[in-house]
Design an enzyme around this catalytic site. Structure first.
Site, PDB file in Angstrom:
ATOM      1  CE  LYS A 192      -3.785  -2.476   2.213  1.00  0.00           C
ATOM      2  NZ  LYS A 192      -4.543  -2.825   3.415  1.00  0.00           N
ATOM      3  CD  GLN A 227      -3.399  -4.422   6.557  1.00  0.00           C
ATOM      4  OE1 GLN A 227      -3.565  -3.354   5.982  1.00  0.00           O
ATOM      5  NE2 GLN A 227      -3.760  -5.575   6.036  1.00  0.00           N
ATOM      6  CG  ASP A 230      -9.356   0.362   5.566  1.00  0.00           C
ATOM      7  OD1 ASP A 230      -9.070   0.007   4.423  1.00  0.00           O
ATOM      8  OD2 ASP A 230      -8.956  -0.222   6.595  1.00  0.00           O
TER       9      ASP A 230
HETATM   10  N1  GUN Z   1      -6.892  -6.591   6.370  1.00  0.00           N
HETATM   11  C1  GUN Z   1      -7.330  -7.296   5.304  1.00  0.00           C
HETATM   12  N2  GUN Z   1      -8.012  -6.493   4.458  1.00  0.00           N
HETATM   13  C2  GUN Z   1      -8.008  -5.265   5.007  1.00  0.00           C
HETATM   14  C3  GUN Z   1      -8.546  -4.014   4.598  1.00  0.00           C
HETATM   15  O1  GUN Z   1      -9.194  -3.866   3.556  1.00  0.00           O
HETATM   16  N3  GUN Z   1      -8.329  -2.976   5.457  1.00  0.00           N
HETATM   17  C4  GUN Z   1      -7.631  -3.118   6.601  1.00  0.00           C
HETATM   18  N4  GUN Z   1      -7.463  -2.023   7.371  1.00  0.00           N
HETATM   19  N5  GUN Z   1      -7.119  -4.258   7.009  1.00  0.00           N
HETATM   20  C5  GUN Z   1      -7.301  -5.321   6.208  1.00  0.00           C
END
Ligand code: GUN
Length: 297
Positions: free
Chosen positions: A54, A98, A121
């Site tokens: 990311k 995350q 998110d």
């Molecule tokens: N862990 C797995 N997918 C995601 C996501 O889309 N956002 C976040 N913050 N954590 C994740």
């Protein structure tokens, strides 16, 4: 006829170029460079990899990207303090914590502490609620937003079509159903949501014109579950043992690709499908957040 392959990887390349141009314009004309802060707690290898991807993608698109890596034994109060600091920082337009978080931290408490206007998110209840009610500005969760964008950009507008969503998670199935139901761009579909408790599942999936699979089971959707001419989007990503391969494993989706591609009109692969689009939509939400902060959106 061979199925059209819907490459999230190729679409992402195009969209990230568009986003880089928007980010550059925000910087040049408004003095605002979109800023993304990612928060990684602990040393989960998969999370480390995703957060790394990311940040790399954000930097490549000209965003200011900052990764905060915190010890796995950080207290909930300390983590709330970090989130509060990012909420107050005007150079940060998007915050991503995350998941999953270590067991002693309540995920909902942390997500709800993020300012909804920086929740790129799309997981804060304010954003989820606005998506569901169709009122006000919101951020859509990145994976469902990526699925809708893939459909639109590959020539499969869901408007008026029978779309079957397999999976009802808060992260994918449920918000995707809401996005597809909304009036307007990417919406106006006739949506059926099914899940692990659905009776006669194959009868439901065979009725789909567009089938989106986010059930989390490797290669569960076989050719006989799909009608000829269906558009299939595979949200799953799994590592499965493959003693015959060099690495000893291979990556696959929720769809048995080699079988379903012979029946479908179009299909997204995994890897190379929804995964890259999820990251692209995170960048898109962050650029939107910066544009809103600069009052030009
Ligand atoms: N862990 C797995 N997918 C995601 C996501 O889309 N956002 C976040 N913050 N954590 C994740």
């Amino acid at each position: 006829m061979a199925a059209q392959i819907i490459s999230g990887k190729d679409l992402s390349t195009t969209i990230r170029q568009e986003l880089a141009a928007r980010a550059a314009e925000l910087t040049a004309k408004h003095g605002v460079t979109p800023g993304l802060a990612t928060v990684l707690v602990g040393d989960n290898p998969a999370s480390q990899m995703y957060v790394g991807m990311k940040n790399k993608a954000a930097t490549a698109a000209g965003l200011n990207s900052r990764q905060l890596t915190l010890a796995g034994d950080i207290s909930q109060d300390e983590l709330l303090g970090v989130v509060a600091g990012l909420n107050a920082d005007p150079t940060v337009h998007g915050i991503l914590v995350q998941l999953p978080l270590p067991g002693h931290i309540d995920e909902a408490t942390i997500i709800e502490a993020i300012s909804p206007s920086k929740d790129v998110d799309g997981l804060h209840p304010v954003n989820a609620g606005r998506l569901a009610t169709g009122s006000g500005e919101f951020f859509a969760p990145c994976t469902p937003a990526g699925v809708v964008e893939m459909l639109l950009r590959s020539g499969h507008d869901p408007a008026g079509k029978r779309v079957v969503v397999l999976g009802r998670s808060n992260l994918v199935g449920q918000p995707l159903a809401n996005l597809l139901l909304r009036k307007g761009r990417g919406g106006d579909a006739t949506v059926t949501v099914c899940h692990s408790r659905t009776r006669d599942l194959a009868e439901v999936t065979r009725n789909a014109e567009i089938l989106v699979v986010a059930i989390g089971r490797p290669e569960m959707i076989t050719g006989d579950m799909v009608s000829p001419g269906t558009v299939v989007i595979d949200v799953g990503t799994h590592r499965v043992d493959d003693p015959g391969s060099e690495k000893g494993y291979r990556v696959c989706g929720d769809v048995l690709f080699d079988e379903v591609r012979k029946v479908a009109a179009a299909i997204s692969p995994s890897p190379g499908g929804v995964g890259p689009m999820t990251i692209t939509m995170l960048l898109s939400n962050t650029v939107d957040a910066a544009a809103r902060a600069a009052a030009v959106a």
